[in-house]
Structures are given as C-alpha cells and as structure tokens.
Motif scaffolding. Structure first.
Motif, PDB file in Angstrom:
ATOM      1  N   ALA A 197      90.103  -6.871  48.795  1.00 55.98           N
ATOM      2  CA  ALA A 197      90.237  -6.847  47.337  1.00 55.98           C
ATOM      3  C   ALA A 197      88.904  -6.525  46.672  1.00 55.98           C
ATOM      4  O   ALA A 197      88.833  -5.757  45.707  1.00 55.98           O
ATOM      5  CB  ALA A 197      90.773  -8.190  46.850  1.00 55.98           C
ATOM      6  N   ILE A 198      87.831  -7.102  47.202  1.00 54.82           N
ATOM      7  CA  ILE A 198      86.499  -6.848  46.644  1.00 54.82           C
ATOM      8  C   ILE A 198      86.088  -5.402  46.883  1.00 54.82           C
ATOM      9  O   ILE A 198      85.626  -4.698  45.965  1.00 54.82           O
ATOM     10  CB  ILE A 198      85.464  -7.797  47.282  1.00 54.82           C
ATOM     11  CG1 ILE A 198      85.784  -9.256  46.950  1.00 54.82           C
ATOM     12  CG2 ILE A 198      84.047  -7.434  46.828  1.00 54.82           C
ATOM     13  CD1 ILE A 198      84.966 -10.265  47.748  1.00 54.82           C
ATOM     14  N   LEU A 199      86.254  -4.936  48.092  1.00 54.78           N
ATOM     15  CA  LEU A 199      85.794  -3.596  48.456  1.00 54.78           C
ATOM     16  C   LEU A 199      86.612  -2.509  47.784  1.00 54.78           C
ATOM     17  O   LEU A 199      86.080  -1.444  47.438  1.00 54.78           O
ATOM     18  CB  LEU A 199      85.825  -3.441  49.973  1.00 54.78           C
ATOM     19  CG  LEU A 199      84.818  -4.319  50.720  1.00 54.78           C
ATOM     20  CD1 LEU A 199      85.137  -4.381  52.205  1.00 54.78           C
ATOM     21  CD2 LEU A 199      83.399  -3.802  50.499  1.00 54.78           C
ATOM     22  N   ARG A 200      87.888  -2.758  47.574  1.00 54.98           N
ATOM     23  CA  ARG A 200      88.722  -1.787  46.851  1.00 54.98           C
ATOM     24  C   ARG A 200      88.177  -1.584  45.440  1.00 54.98           C
ATOM     25  O   ARG A 200      88.046  -0.454  44.962  1.00 54.98           O
ATOM     26  CB  ARG A 200      90.165  -2.290  46.798  1.00 54.98           C
ATOM     27  CG  ARG A 200      91.145  -1.278  46.179  1.00 54.98           C
ATOM     28  CD  ARG A 200      92.560  -1.843  46.173  1.00 54.98           C
ATOM     29  NE  ARG A 200      93.000  -2.192  47.520  1.00 54.98           N
ATOM     30  CZ  ARG A 200      93.200  -3.438  47.944  1.00 54.98           C
ATOM     31  NH1 ARG A 200      92.986  -4.467  47.128  1.00 54.98           N
ATOM     32  NH2 ARG A 200      93.613  -3.659  49.174  1.00 54.98           N
ATOM     33  N   ARG A 201      87.836  -2.686  44.783  1.00 52.19           N
ATOM     34  CA  ARG A 201      87.287  -2.608  43.423  1.00 52.19           C
ATOM     35  C   ARG A 201      85.983  -1.829  43.398  1.00 52.19           C
ATOM     36  O   ARG A 201      85.778  -0.964  42.517  1.00 52.19           O
ATOM     37  CB  ARG A 201      87.057  -4.036  42.907  1.00 52.19           C
ATOM     38  CG  ARG A 201      86.501  -4.095  41.479  1.00 52.19           C
ATOM     39  CD  ARG A 201      86.167  -5.511  41.099  1.00 52.19           C
ATOM     40  NE  ARG A 201      85.008  -6.023  41.833  1.00 52.19           N
ATOM     41  CZ  ARG A 201      84.968  -7.217  42.407  1.00 52.19           C
ATOM     42  NH1 ARG A 201      85.999  -8.024  42.404  1.00 52.19           N
ATOM     43  NH2 ARG A 201      83.850  -7.608  43.024  1.00 52.19           N
ATOM     44  N   GLU A 202      85.110  -2.087  44.361  1.00 51.60           N
ATOM     45  CA  GLU A 202      83.813  -1.413  44.363  1.00 51.60           C
ATOM     46  C   GLU A 202      83.933   0.060  44.755  1.00 51.60           C
ATOM     47  O   GLU A 202      83.174   0.902  44.266  1.00 51.60           O
ATOM     48  CB  GLU A 202      82.844  -2.146  45.288  1.00 51.60           C
ATOM     49  CG  GLU A 202      82.582  -3.597  44.914  1.00 51.60           C
ATOM     50  CD  GLU A 202      82.104  -3.792  43.477  1.00 51.60           C
ATOM     51  OE1 GLU A 202      81.597  -2.835  42.856  1.00 51.60           O
ATOM     52  OE2 GLU A 202      82.232  -4.921  42.971  1.00 51.60           O
TER      53      GLU A 202
END
Length: 238
Positions: free
Chosen positions: A172-177
């Motif tokens: 979820a974090i990496l998708r956003r970044e």
C-alpha cells in the motif's frame, strides 16, 4: 554455472531465482541453468554502511564471493541493489564476471527503444545516497527522479515491512509512492530494491505498465550470459 550472492534479503533471492527460471527457454530440467547460491544473511546492512553508521559489508560479501568461486560459478549475480555500491570492489577481486543490475536495466530500456527517459527510483536510502542508479543511467542518457525526503522515509518503512514478512502493508505504501513518481513525470518507475517487486506483485494493470523490475532485468541478463557461455567451446575443445 550461475553464482548467486544472495541473502540480502532471503525472499528477494528466491524471487530472483524464480525469475531466472521463468526467463530460461526450457522444455525439461536439463535445459535450465545450473545455479549455486550463497544466502549470505550475515552481510551487514548495506544502507547503514553507506550512511556511515554501520559495519563495512565488503568482507562478508567477499567471503560469499569466494564460496561461489570455489563452487564453480562462472558468472555471478547479486540480487540486492544497494550491494552494487560495492560492485567495483568485488569485481576487482575476481576474474568471474559480476553482472551489474543497473546495466541490465539500461539494456532493457535500450531494447524497448527508450532513450533520454526519465526514470523514477524507488530504493533504499543507501542506493539513493550512493547514486547507484543516477550515475549508471545518466551515462546511458537517462535521467532519474527520486522521492522527496518524507516519501523516502515511507519507502524505507515499506522495505523493512517486506523483510519482516508484512508484504501487503508494504504494498500500500509503495503503490502510493510509485504513483507519486509517475505524477511527477516519470515514464517508468524502477523498483530498485529487490524487496519492492514482492510488495508490488499484484498492482493494477495501469500502474503495472509503468513499473520496471530490475530483478527481472538482471535475471534475463544472467540467462543470456549463461546461454551464450554454454555455446562457447571449452579450452579443451579449442
């Protein structure tokens, strides 16, 4: 035989090996590339060393390198992007070619006909600070964009989550970044830590087309190198 200096981290090493197998044109067991793996989990943290608050990982990596050499490796891959900060130092200690992960990425871009491309870099603090991607890709005519300081903190958190087995949280974090880098104008985003492809394996098709997997690029380069070597005459045959 392909030597894999792995264990940085262990799941990423298994992912790399799977990608070598998937990239190999084979119809039976005997068509596949022989691999020997040193899962060198004792190698000190690479990012900590680059940022000058951790032990030097080079001696441990050299020990792994010697094990691979003694096992008969004729080509070596390191499925850890940050470890490539020591690529030159390692290569200087062996005649066995060590494929560079960023060269594999640049070759992938060239095969796609991409020149002067802006590439986003999702990576560890160490990889970003050492400019592993920025330097290598600039030499091939590309430009890199890295996350801002706040985003980089989140990326490091996500990488640690993957290493701890909490892959969905990291995703979820990496998708956003990754999406943020696309919004900044990156044609592609390199998942430049071998943990990151594990967390982004199930992203939606739209973002998937903008992601570049260096682990896969390195695996393909290894397959090409090993297959080419297998077609060369041996010293005895020559």
């Amino acid at each position: 035989m392909l030597g894999v200096l792995g264990g940085m981290g262990p799941m990423a090493t298994v992912d790399f090996m799977a990608k070598v197998i998937k990239s190999t044109p084979a119809s039976c067991d005997q068509d596949h590339i022989e691999m020997v793996v040193c899962s060198a989990t004792g190698v000190p943290d690479r990012t900590a060393a680059i940022l000058a608050h951790g032990r030097d990982p080079l001696p441990a990596m050299l020990d792994g390198l010697r094990r691979l050499e003694s096992s008969g490796a004729r080509c070596i891959a390191i499925p850890c992007n940050t470890a490539h900060c020591w690529h030159g130092a390692l290569q200087a200690k062996t005649s066995v070619p060590i494929l560079h992960i960023v060269d594999a990425v640049a070759d992938t871009l060239a095969r796609r006909g991409m020149t002067g491309t802006t590439i986003g870099v999702l990576a560890t603090d160490g990889t970003v600070h050492a400019e592993v991607y920025q330097t290598q890709l600039a030499a091939r005519g590309h430009t890199c964009l890295v996350p801002d300081a706040k985003a980089q903190v989140s990326i490091m958190q996500a990488i640690r989550l993957v290493k701890a087995g909490r892959v969905s949280e990291a995703g979820a974090i990496l998708r956003r970044e990754a999406e943020a880098l696309v919004d900044r104008g990156c044609a592609l985003v390199a998942m430049a830590c071998t943990e990151i492809p594990l967390a982004l394996a199930d992203v939606d098709a739209e973002l998937r087309t903008r992601l570049l997997d260096p682990t896969e690029a390195l695996a393909r380069a290894c397959v090409e190198a090993c297959l080419a070597a297998s077609k060369m005459p041996t010293t005895e045959a020559a």
